[in-house]
Write an enzyme that holds these catalytic residues in place. Structure first.
Site, PDB file in Angstrom:
ATOM      1  N   GLY A   1      42.799  25.612  49.960  1.00  0.00           N
ATOM      2  CA  GLY A   1      41.647  26.214  49.293  1.00  0.00           C
ATOM      3  C   GLY A   1      40.301  25.967  49.946  1.00  0.00           C
ATOM      4  O   GLY A   1      39.268  26.377  49.395  1.00  0.00           O
TER       5      GLY A   1
ATOM      6  N   LYS B   1      34.654  26.307  33.299  1.00  0.00           N
ATOM      7  CA  LYS B   1      34.336  27.672  33.737  1.00  0.00           C
ATOM      8  C   LYS B   1      34.421  28.692  32.600  1.00  0.00           C
ATOM      9  O   LYS B   1      33.614  29.606  32.522  1.00  0.00           O
ATOM     10  CB  LYS B   1      35.270  28.072  34.872  1.00  0.00           C
ATOM     11  CG  LYS B   1      34.990  27.279  36.123  1.00  0.00           C
ATOM     12  CD  LYS B   1      35.850  27.714  37.266  1.00  0.00           C
ATOM     13  CE  LYS B   1      35.544  26.839  38.465  1.00  0.00           C
ATOM     14  NZ  LYS B   1      36.286  27.225  39.642  1.00  0.00           N
TER      15      LYS B   1
ATOM     16  N   ASN C   1      31.372  30.231  37.508  1.00  0.00           N
ATOM     17  CA  ASN C   1      31.319  29.006  38.318  1.00  0.00           C
ATOM     18  C   ASN C   1      29.913  28.770  38.853  1.00  0.00           C
ATOM     19  O   ASN C   1      29.663  27.755  39.491  1.00  0.00           O
ATOM     20  CB  ASN C   1      32.323  29.060  39.477  1.00  0.00           C
ATOM     21  CG  ASN C   1      31.895  30.032  40.560  1.00  0.00           C
ATOM     22  OD1 ASN C   1      31.189  30.998  40.290  1.00  0.00           O
ATOM     23  ND2 ASN C   1      32.305  29.770  41.781  1.00  0.00           N
TER      24      ASN C   1
HETATM   25  P1  NAP Z   1      41.374  25.556  34.515  1.00  0.00           P
HETATM   26  O1  NAP Z   1      40.472  26.641  34.040  1.00  0.00           O
HETATM   27  O2  NAP Z   1      41.452  24.291  33.749  1.00  0.00           O
HETATM   28  O3  NAP Z   1      42.850  26.223  34.636  1.00  0.00           O
HETATM   29  C1  NAP Z   1      43.946  25.428  34.945  1.00  0.00           C
HETATM   30  C2  NAP Z   1      45.159  26.308  35.167  1.00  0.00           C
HETATM   31  O4  NAP Z   1      46.218  25.445  35.591  1.00  0.00           O
HETATM   32  C3  NAP Z   1      45.659  27.008  33.891  1.00  0.00           C
HETATM   33  O5  NAP Z   1      46.309  28.207  34.272  1.00  0.00           O
HETATM   34  C4  NAP Z   1      46.681  26.007  33.341  1.00  0.00           C
HETATM   35  O6  NAP Z   1      47.668  26.627  32.517  1.00  0.00           O
HETATM   36  C5  NAP Z   1      47.289  25.518  34.639  1.00  0.00           C
HETATM   37  N1  NAP Z   1      47.889  24.197  34.524  1.00  0.00           N
HETATM   38  C6  NAP Z   1      47.272  23.026  34.249  1.00  0.00           C
HETATM   39  N2  NAP Z   1      48.168  22.012  34.254  1.00  0.00           N
HETATM   40  C7  NAP Z   1      49.367  22.579  34.537  1.00  0.00           C
HETATM   41  C8  NAP Z   1      50.679  22.053  34.667  1.00  0.00           C
HETATM   42  N3  NAP Z   1      50.941  20.745  34.502  1.00  0.00           N
HETATM   43  N4  NAP Z   1      51.683  22.912  34.951  1.00  0.00           N
HETATM   44  C9  NAP Z   1      51.431  24.225  35.120  1.00  0.00           C
HETATM   45  N5  NAP Z   1      50.219  24.778  35.011  1.00  0.00           N
HETATM   46  C10 NAP Z   1      49.197  23.958  34.707  1.00  0.00           C
HETATM   47  O7  NAP Z   1      41.017  25.101  36.012  1.00  0.00           O
HETATM   48  P2  NAP Z   1      40.356  25.954  37.197  1.00  0.00           P
HETATM   49  O8  NAP Z   1      38.933  25.657  37.277  1.00  0.00           O
HETATM   50  O9  NAP Z   1      40.820  27.353  37.084  1.00  0.00           O
HETATM   51  O10 NAP Z   1      41.050  25.271  38.471  1.00  0.00           O
HETATM   52  C11 NAP Z   1      42.407  25.501  38.747  1.00  0.00           C
HETATM   53  C12 NAP Z   1      42.705  25.189  40.203  1.00  0.00           C
HETATM   54  O11 NAP Z   1      41.933  26.024  41.067  1.00  0.00           O
HETATM   55  C13 NAP Z   1      42.412  23.757  40.616  1.00  0.00           C
HETATM   56  O12 NAP Z   1      43.439  23.301  41.430  1.00  0.00           O
HETATM   57  C14 NAP Z   1      41.136  23.866  41.444  1.00  0.00           C
HETATM   58  O13 NAP Z   1      41.072  22.876  42.447  1.00  0.00           O
HETATM   59  C15 NAP Z   1      41.324  25.227  42.075  1.00  0.00           C
HETATM   60  N6  NAP Z   1      40.070  25.867  42.468  1.00  0.00           N
HETATM   61  C16 NAP Z   1      39.763  25.953  43.769  1.00  0.00           C
HETATM   62  C17 NAP Z   1      38.614  26.563  44.179  1.00  0.00           C
HETATM   63  C18 NAP Z   1      38.294  26.676  45.617  1.00  0.00           C
HETATM   64  O14 NAP Z   1      37.179  27.057  45.945  1.00  0.00           O
HETATM   65  N7  NAP Z   1      39.220  26.365  46.491  1.00  0.00           N
HETATM   66  C19 NAP Z   1      37.733  27.109  43.240  1.00  0.00           C
HETATM   67  C20 NAP Z   1      38.087  27.003  41.904  1.00  0.00           C
HETATM   68  C21 NAP Z   1      39.243  26.378  41.510  1.00  0.00           C
HETATM   69  P3  NAP Z   1      47.467  26.780  30.913  1.00  0.00           P
HETATM   70  O15 NAP Z   1      46.719  28.070  30.729  1.00  0.00           O
HETATM   71  O16 NAP Z   1      48.836  26.839  30.366  1.00  0.00           O
HETATM   72  O17 NAP Z   1      46.693  25.582  30.454  1.00  0.00           O
END
Ligand code: NAP
Length: 311
Positions: A278, A90, A111
């Site tokens: 979600g 993203k 997205n």
């Molecule tokens: P992303 O850009 O890769 O961001 C991941 C986030 O999670 C960052 O803040 C990262 O922190 C953190 N993180 C990763 N591993 C971690 C760990 N072991 N401990 C603590 N924090 C951790 O991913 P994204 O696309 O934003 O997605 C993130 C979440 O949102 C996912 O669970 C996804 O399923 C959900 N989501 C849901 C929807 C929906 O429609 N329901 C839509 C979009 C996303 P750092 O900055 O320190 O790396």
């Protein structure tokens, strides 16, 4: 009869007419991710396409970070209508489109990609989709909430934070594994929180470290906890926070939708809090993507029914 595969690779996208030229209706939309197998977007969008009588299909594409830019560049020549981007594309994806709409530019993450002739335009429907989900699940508006947001600096987290800021939420507390990123985001969002609407001894906007004593204080001054980290997607993931910190006055929204109840939501239910996963955000961000591609209302009921049947 050519079946749509569970997912396609970049190599297959490069060789698209041989791989999928016979698929009918043709695949002209998809989600790019790594991993992508968990994505429910095909079920959601194919139900919408069918309900709207559009002769197109939507598929999953397993695309690595190095493949993202060339994969996006193939979309116009393959006559795709657009695409969705999911983990981890993203933020990087925003740099690979020709134009960004205003909200996406402020978030710095996209997205949704719309193919407009030879141009790619980037949108972010996660923020507005989240806002609609909160209204649907808890019957409240973001502007009335004190929000404690985990994963604030990820793609989804930034969109949610920006939406909270744009709607003028009561309070926004940013937590991120890499704390500096939350601090940087707080600096970006400062202009949105310049008036002093909240009463009491707490700041309207803060980035706090992921530490138990800091979180305990923040939870006492929050209405809703939001998980926008990827924690909870895998069974082996550690808990987002100690269960004992979750209080009954809270709403808890987990953006993870791969399970009806993540460990966070189980702990929150046990604590007497109101919870939602979600799925509602998935529904609304998907509906907004559909509206971006086709400039018409999304068939929400058909999309909701498709998601319910995957549960
Ligand atoms: P992303 O850009 O890769 O961001 C991941 C986030 O999670 C960052 O803040 C990262 O922190 C953190 N993180 C990763 N591993 C971690 C760990 N072991 N401990 C603590 N924090 C951790 O991913 P994204 O696309 O934003 O997605 C993130 C979440 O949102 C996912 O669970 C996804 O399923 C959900 N989501 C849901 C929807 C929906 O429609 N329901 C839509 C979009 C996303 P750092 O900055 O320190 O790396």
């Amino acid at each position: 009869m050519w079946q749509v595969k569970e997912s396609y690779t970049f190599a297959e996208l490069e060789n698209w007419s041989a791989v999928a030229g016979e698929v009918d209706p043709p695949i002209r939309l998809g989600v790019f991710g790594d991993p992508v197998a968990h994505s429910l977007s095909p079920q959601l969008q194919n139900a919408a396409l069918q309900s709207a009588g559009l002769q197109l299909q939507y598929a999953r594409f397993q695309i690595s970070e190095e493949e993202l830019q060339p994969a996006l560049r193939l979309l116009p020549q393959l006559k795709f209508a657009g695409a969705n981007l999911t983990i981890p594309h993203k933020i990087t994806g925003a740099a690979f489109v020709d134009e960004l709409d205003d909200f996406a530019r402020r978030v710095g993450a996209i997205n949704t990609v719309l193919v407009d002739g030879e141009q790619l335009i980037g949108f972010n429907t996660d923020g507005p989709g989240f806002s609609r989900a909160i209204r649907q699940e808890f019957w409240v508006d973001l502007r009335d909430l004190r929000v404690l947001l985990f994963g604030a600096a990820g793609g989804a987290g930034r969109a949610i934070a920006m939406q909270c800021a744009a709607e003028g939420c009561e309070r926004l507390v940013l937590v991120n594994r890499t704390h500096e990123k939350a601090q940087q985001l707080a600096a970006e969002l400062k202009p949105f929180f310049s008036d002093t609407r909240v009463t009491g001894p707490v700041a309207r906007l803060e980035a706090v470290p992921w530490e138990e004593h800091a979180l305990r204080f923040q939870i006492a001054n929050a209405d809703i906890i939001v998980n926008a980290t990827s924690l909870g997607m895998k069974r082996s993931d550690p808990p987002l926070l100690p269960a004992a910190l979750i209080a009954p006055h809270l709403m808890v929204y987990d953006t993870v939708y791969t399970r009806a109840r993540t460990p966070l939501l189980h702990a929150a239910v046990d604590a007497g809090a109101r919870v939602a996963n979600g799925t509602s955000m998935l529904l609304h961000q998907g509906a907004l993507s559909f509206e971006t591609w086709f400039d018409r209302d999304a068939p929400i009921a058909a999309m909701q029914a498709a998601l319910a049947s995957t549960a």
